[in-house]
Design a protein around this motif. Structure first.
Motif, PDB file in Angstrom:
ATOM      1  N   ARG A  38       0.856  -1.199   0.000  1.00 58.99           N
ATOM      2  CA  ARG A  38       0.000   0.000   0.000  1.00 58.99           C
ATOM      3  C   ARG A  38       0.883   1.236   0.000  1.00 58.99           C
ATOM      4  O   ARG A  38       1.636   1.479   0.938  1.00 58.99           O
ATOM      5  N   ILE A  40       0.614   5.474  -0.922  1.00 54.98           N
ATOM      6  CA  ILE A  40      -0.210   6.623  -1.285  1.00 54.98           C
ATOM      7  C   ILE A  40       0.665   7.568  -2.091  1.00 54.98           C
ATOM      8  O   ILE A  40       1.776   7.914  -1.679  1.00 54.98           O
ATOM      9  N   GLU A  65      -2.422  16.771   4.560  1.00 55.35           N
ATOM     10  CA  GLU A  65      -2.911  15.480   4.052  1.00 55.35           C
ATOM     11  C   GLU A  65      -1.838  14.402   4.156  1.00 55.35           C
ATOM     12  O   GLU A  65      -2.121  13.266   4.525  1.00 55.35           O
ATOM     13  N   VAL A  66      -0.608  14.750   3.832  1.00 58.21           N
ATOM     14  CA  VAL A  66       0.491  13.779   3.923  1.00 58.21           C
ATOM     15  C   VAL A  66       0.671  13.333   5.377  1.00 58.21           C
ATOM     16  O   VAL A  66       0.903  12.154   5.641  1.00 58.21           O
ATOM     17  N   LYS A  68      -1.483  12.867   7.573  1.00 57.35           N
ATOM     18  CA  LYS A  68      -2.539  11.924   7.954  1.00 57.35           C
ATOM     19  C   LYS A  68      -2.274  10.502   7.458  1.00 57.35           C
ATOM     20  O   LYS A  68      -2.909   9.563   7.917  1.00 57.35           O
ATOM     21  N   CYS A  69      -1.365  10.356   6.515  1.00 56.05           N
ATOM     22  CA  CYS A  69      -1.119   9.053   5.884  1.00 56.05           C
ATOM     23  C   CYS A  69      -0.440   8.100   6.857  1.00 56.05           C
ATOM     24  O   CYS A  69       0.513   8.471   7.536  1.00 56.05           O
ATOM     25  N   THR A  70      -0.951   6.891   6.901  1.00 59.04           N
ATOM     26  CA  THR A  70      -0.347   5.859   7.750  1.00 59.04           C
ATOM     27  C   THR A  70       0.425   4.835   6.929  1.00 59.04           C
ATOM     28  O   THR A  70       1.052   3.951   7.486  1.00 59.04           O
ATOM     29  N   SER A  71       0.377   4.963   5.614  1.00 61.00           N
ATOM     30  CA  SER A  71       1.108   4.076   4.722  1.00 61.00           C
ATOM     31  C   SER A  71       2.324   4.804   4.155  1.00 61.00           C
ATOM     32  O   SER A  71       2.472   6.012   4.323  1.00 61.00           O
ATOM     33  N   THR A  73       4.393   6.817   1.617  1.00 56.91           N
ATOM     34  CA  THR A  73       3.867   7.934   0.841  1.00 56.91           C
ATOM     35  C   THR A  73       4.931   8.472  -0.101  1.00 56.91           C
ATOM     36  O   THR A  73       6.090   8.602   0.272  1.00 56.91           O
TER      37      THR A  73
END
Length: 101
Positions: A38, A40, A65-66, A68-71, A73
């Motif tokens: 996964r 993003i 927004e970046v 907030k990503c948990t995957s 990126t």
């Protein structure tokens, strides 16, 4: 994967690219059989014609927004910031704000 700013819109639409809402940035998955897990991807473009305030707002929203990503990126694109660090004849307000903002 290919990440492009300012794609040829007609070719991108016909070729199965994923375009942003403004059709200013695109992502194309070349080999869909490769499992990268996964990830993003943010493909971004900021016109050189927008004001510094609009630029700041865009970058702050992007960083939000970046964050907030948990995957894993990837952020790539063209933000039209000039810097002597990468060969431009001068550093502009955008690049200066990115370093100090």
């Amino acid at each position: 994967m290919m990440i492009v700013a300012e794609p040829n819109k007609k070719l991108a639409k016909a070729g199965g690219w994923m375009l942003d809402l403004g059709e200013d940035a695109a992502v194309w998955i070349i080999n869909k059989s490769v499992d990268m897990g996964r990830i993003i991807v943010f493909s971004v473009y900021v016109s050189p014609n927008v004001s510094l305030e609009c630029f700041r707002s865009f970058v702050e929203e992007l960083f939000g927004e970046v964050a907030k990503c948990t995957s894993r990126t990837i952020v790539a694109g063209d933000i039209n910031a000039k810097s002597s660090m990468w060969g431009a004849p001068r550093t502009d307000e955008r690049e200066y704000w990115l370093r100090t903002g």
